[in-house]
Design a protein around this motif. Structure first.
Motif, short mmCIF file in Angstrom:
data_model
loop_
_atom_site.label_atom_id
_atom_site.label_comp_id
_atom_site.label_asym_id
_atom_site.label_seq_id
_atom_site.Cartn_x
_atom_site.Cartn_y
_atom_site.Cartn_z
N ASP A 97 23.58 -30.13 20.48
CA ASP A 97 23.02 -30.33 21.82
C ASP A 97 21.63 -30.95 21.77
O ASP A 97 21.26 -31.74 22.63
CB ASP A 97 22.95 -29.00 22.56
N THR A 98 20.84 -30.59 20.76
CA THR A 98 19.50 -31.12 20.58
C THR A 98 19.33 -31.53 19.12
O THR A 98 19.73 -30.78 18.23
CB THR A 98 18.42 -30.07 20.94
N PHE A 99 18.75 -32.70 18.88
CA PHE A 99 18.59 -33.14 17.50
C PHE A 99 17.41 -34.10 17.37
O PHE A 99 17.03 -34.79 18.30
CB PHE A 99 19.87 -33.81 16.98
N LEU A 100 16.84 -34.10 16.17
CA LEU A 100 15.77 -35.02 15.83
C LEU A 100 16.36 -36.32 15.31
O LEU A 100 17.39 -36.32 14.63
CB LEU A 100 14.89 -34.43 14.73
N VAL A 101 15.68 -37.42 15.59
CA VAL A 101 15.96 -38.70 14.93
C VAL A 101 14.62 -39.25 14.48
O VAL A 101 13.71 -39.43 15.30
CB VAL A 101 16.65 -39.71 15.87
N MET A 102 14.48 -39.51 13.18
CA MET A 102 13.17 -39.90 12.67
C MET A 102 13.29 -40.85 11.49
O MET A 102 14.33 -40.94 10.83
CB MET A 102 12.39 -38.66 12.22
N ASN A 103 12.22 -41.59 11.27
CA ASN A 103 12.16 -42.48 10.12
C ASN A 103 11.98 -41.67 8.84
O ASN A 103 11.33 -40.62 8.84
CB ASN A 103 11.00 -43.46 10.27
N GLY A 104 12.52 -42.20 7.76
CA GLY A 104 12.40 -41.52 6.48
C GLY A 104 11.27 -42.05 5.62
O GLY A 104 11.25 -41.80 4.41
N VAL A 163 0.80 -44.62 20.16
CA VAL A 163 1.85 -45.32 19.41
C VAL A 163 2.95 -44.32 19.04
O VAL A 163 2.71 -43.14 18.86
CB VAL A 163 1.29 -45.97 18.12
N SER A 164 4.16 -44.84 18.96
CA SER A 164 5.28 -44.01 18.53
C SER A 164 5.13 -43.65 17.06
O SER A 164 4.82 -44.51 16.23
CB SER A 164 6.60 -44.75 18.76
N MET A 165 5.38 -42.40 16.74
CA MET A 165 5.28 -41.93 15.36
C MET A 165 6.58 -42.12 14.58
O MET A 165 6.65 -41.79 13.40
CB MET A 165 4.88 -40.45 15.34
N GLY A 166 7.61 -42.63 15.25
CA GLY A 166 8.91 -42.75 14.57
C GLY A 166 9.60 -41.41 14.44
O GLY A 166 10.47 -41.23 13.59
N ILE A 167 9.23 -40.45 15.31
CA ILE A 167 9.84 -39.12 15.33
C ILE A 167 10.24 -38.84 16.78
O ILE A 167 9.39 -38.87 17.68
CB ILE A 167 8.86 -38.03 14.84
N ASN A 168 11.51 -38.57 17.01
CA ASN A 168 12.02 -38.42 18.37
C ASN A 168 12.98 -37.23 18.44
O ASN A 168 13.60 -36.85 17.44
CB ASN A 168 12.79 -39.67 18.80
N VAL A 169 13.10 -36.67 19.64
CA VAL A 169 14.09 -35.63 19.90
C VAL A 169 15.00 -36.11 21.02
O VAL A 169 14.52 -36.70 22.00
CB VAL A 169 13.44 -34.29 20.30
N PHE A 170 16.29 -35.89 20.86
CA PHE A 170 17.26 -36.30 21.87
C PHE A 170 18.14 -35.13 22.28
O PHE A 170 18.40 -34.22 21.49
CB PHE A 170 18.17 -37.41 21.34
N SER A 171 18.59 -35.18 23.51
CA SER A 171 19.69 -34.34 23.95
C SER A 171 20.98 -35.13 23.75
O SER A 171 20.99 -36.36 23.85
CB SER A 171 19.52 -33.95 25.42
N ARG A 172 22.07 -34.43 23.48
CA ARG A 172 23.32 -35.10 23.15
C ARG A 172 23.79 -36.05 24.24
O ARG A 172 24.51 -37.02 23.98
CB ARG A 172 24.39 -34.04 22.86
#
Length: 239
Positions: A97-104, A163-172
């Motif tokens: 339902d909730t997840f992170l999407v981020m640069n490695g 600036v965007s840190m390349g770290i985001n949270v999304f709902s499904r």
């Protein structure tokens, strides 16, 4: 809770170093960048990690095996063609339902648990972690009216911006805006949700953050990590 780590880029700005090794596996001292990220996510209570791979994916095999032996659940998804930073979300099975999407390929001290909590409390469909930056202008900046008269005169102003840190949270629910089989980047996904009337939150943080896109950035991140590894990793996890 799950995190998707984007690790499929070519790292073109760090050539020639990335000719023989993917950028997320470049070491800060003796520790690969991606390993630092995964240790931090594990410490924050992230139980499921998905690596989105593309370029030089085979290099990650031994890395994944090492972390699975230490009890970290790591899955992979592979892009046959580049899908963009958001398009890879559609390749992940069983999204939570909730997840992170981020640069490695970044070094940070962000509190991931707090970021996710803010996302949930605001009811956002997407949350962008942002860092404040300042641009110092070395000239006198003149602003004039449409008819050429002086409106403002600022001597060497400082312009602040996020600036965007390349770290985001999304709902499904964000998958509703992913075009099937087509590439999409995270900025486009955030804008699409906002334009449709869904809340997108910007979470400003004063934590340490260093993008590792250019050689100067890599040198700075290496120096900062080596100076104080415990700033980024729990004492038990430091090299």
């Amino acid at each position: 809770m799950m995190a998707i780590i984007l690790a499929g880029g070519k790292g073109s700005r760090l050539k020639p170093f990335t000719v023989s090794i993917p950028k997320p596996l470049m070491p800060l001292g003796d520790v690969p960048i991606l390993e630092i990220v995964i240790r931090q996510l594990k410490a924050a209570g992230i139980e499921r990690i998905v690596l989105s791979l593309g370029h030089m994916a085979y290099f990650f095999t031994s890395f994944i095996e090492r972390w699975e032996r230490l009890g970290v659940r790591i899955e992979t998804c592979h892009e046959d063609i580049p899908m963009g930073t958001a398009g890879s979300i559609g390749l992940v099975r069983n999204l939570e339902d909730t997840f992170l999407v981020m640069n490695g390929d970044l070094l940070t001290t962000i509190d991931y648990a707090q970021l996710v909590d803010v996302h949930r409390r605001t009811g956002a469909w997407g949350t962008i972690a942002v860092s404040r930056r300042e641009l110092r202008v070395d000239f006198g900046v003149v602003r004039s009216t449409p008819d050429g008269m002086l409106a403002a005169y600022e001597e060497k102003p400082v312009i602040a911006y996020d600036v965007s840190m390349g770290i985001n949270v999304f709902s499904r629910r964000c998958v509703e805006f992913l075009p099937p089989g087509r590439a999409m980047d995270i900025p486009d996904l955030m804008r699409a949700m906002r334009d449709a009337g869904h809340p997108v939150h910007c979470h400003q943080t004063s934590c340490y953050w260093q993008d590792i896109g250019r050689f100067d950035d890599f040198q700075q991140a290496s120096a900062d990590f080596l100076e104080n590894p415990e700033r980024f990793l729990a004492p038990a996890d430091t090299p």
